[in-house]
Scaffold this active site. Structure first.
Site, PDB file in Angstrom:
ATOM      1  N   TYR A 179       0.815  -1.224   0.000  1.00  0.00           N
ATOM      2  CA  TYR A 179       0.000   0.000   0.000  1.00  0.00           C
ATOM      3  C   TYR A 179       0.845   1.269   0.000  1.00  0.00           C
ATOM      4  O   TYR A 179       0.375   2.320   0.434  1.00  0.00           O
ATOM      5  CB  TYR A 179      -0.944  -0.019   1.212  1.00  0.00           C
ATOM      6  N   THR A 210     -14.401   1.105  -4.349  1.00  0.00           N
ATOM      7  CA  THR A 210     -13.649   1.039  -3.091  1.00  0.00           C
ATOM      8  C   THR A 210     -14.573   1.185  -1.883  1.00  0.00           C
ATOM      9  O   THR A 210     -14.466   0.431  -0.914  1.00  0.00           O
ATOM     10  CB  THR A 210     -12.578   2.156  -3.061  1.00  0.00           C
ATOM     11  N   ARG A 229     -18.048  -6.270  -3.582  1.00  0.00           N
ATOM     12  CA  ARG A 229     -18.229  -5.310  -2.478  1.00  0.00           C
ATOM     13  C   ARG A 229     -19.682  -4.861  -2.367  1.00  0.00           C
ATOM     14  O   ARG A 229     -20.194  -4.642  -1.265  1.00  0.00           O
ATOM     15  CB  ARG A 229     -17.289  -4.120  -2.666  1.00  0.00           C
ATOM     16  N   ASN A 278     -13.581  -3.721   3.463  1.00  0.00           N
ATOM     17  CA  ASN A 278     -14.169  -3.960   2.132  1.00  0.00           C
ATOM     18  C   ASN A 278     -13.725  -5.278   1.498  1.00  0.00           C
ATOM     19  O   ASN A 278     -13.823  -5.466   0.292  1.00  0.00           O
ATOM     20  CB  ASN A 278     -13.989  -2.750   1.215  1.00  0.00           C
ATOM     21  N   HIS A 306      -9.039  -7.142  -2.208  1.00  0.00           N
ATOM     22  CA  HIS A 306      -8.136  -6.254  -2.957  1.00  0.00           C
ATOM     23  C   HIS A 306      -8.006  -6.759  -4.384  1.00  0.00           C
ATOM     24  O   HIS A 306      -7.959  -7.963  -4.621  1.00  0.00           O
ATOM     25  CB  HIS A 306      -6.740  -6.235  -2.324  1.00  0.00           C
ATOM     26  N   GLU A 365       2.623  -6.118  -7.430  1.00  0.00           N
ATOM     27  CA  GLU A 365       2.000  -6.854  -6.321  1.00  0.00           C
ATOM     28  C   GLU A 365       2.258  -8.366  -6.435  1.00  0.00           C
ATOM     29  O   GLU A 365       2.527  -9.024  -5.430  1.00  0.00           O
ATOM     30  CB  GLU A 365       0.495  -6.534  -6.288  1.00  0.00           C
TER      31      GLU A 365
END
Ligand code: DAT
Ligand code: MG
Length: 153
Positions: free
Chosen positions: A51, A95, A106, A116, A119, A130
């Site tokens: 992040y 988001t 979500r 939430n 990712h 990532e």
């Protein structure tokens, strides 16, 4: 937009809430291929790198604490397929779950931006970053669908 890989993670709240299967199911039945998966409690260093773009935001420390607490593992995955980075974001939804459309992950399963549940990488660059952060090369498996011609033409 071609055959891509994206990093998808069920966050600890998704794991606690028994949503792992539901989340995997949505990617799997859409037609995407699971090429890596593991349960992991990320270190603080890993979560902060993951992040790093959000460093300095007021929620950053809480976000890192939530991801690293160990109250439940993160389920880290790599999914592969046509346009999967953008389509993965569409399956996940906005988001803020209160803005996420019903029918999205979500939109269907959560109500708080701080919880939430999932990712997904937001671009080719973040997907590459990532995947490299969460997985070693040998943990990502190349394999072919036996019924590929029924999924893609
Ligand atoms: P996304 O996870 O949709 O890519 P992001 O990258 O902007 O969203 O933020 C990463 C995570 O940080 C997000 O899933 C939840 C948390 N977050 C973002 N904005 C927040 C806010 N205003 N308050 C609390 N948590 C927030
Ligand atoms: Mg993001």
């Amino acid at each position: 937009g071609g055959i891509e890989r994206t990093f998808i993670a069920v966050k600890p709240d998704g794991t606690q809430r028994f949503l792992i299967g539901e989340i995997i199911k949505r990617f799997e039945t859409k037609g995407y291929k699971l090429v890596a998966i593991k349960a992991i409690v990320p270190s603080r260093t890993l979560a902060e790198k993951h992040y790093e773009d959000l460093k300095g935001r007021p929620f950053f420390n809480g976000l890192v604490k939530y991801m690293t607490s160990g109250a439940a593992p993160v389920i880290a995955m790599v999914w592969e397929g046509k346009d999967v980075i953008r389509q993965g974001r569409r399956l996940i939804g906005a988001t803020n779950p209160l803005e996420a459309q019903p029918g999205t992950i979500r939109g269907d399963f959560c109500i708080s931006v701080g919880r939430n549940i999932i990712h997904g990488s937001d671009s080719f660059e973040s997907a590459e970053k990532e995947i490299g952060l969460w997985f070693g090369k040998s943990e990502v498996i190349e394999w072919e669908f036996g019924n590929a011609e029924w999924v893609t033409a």
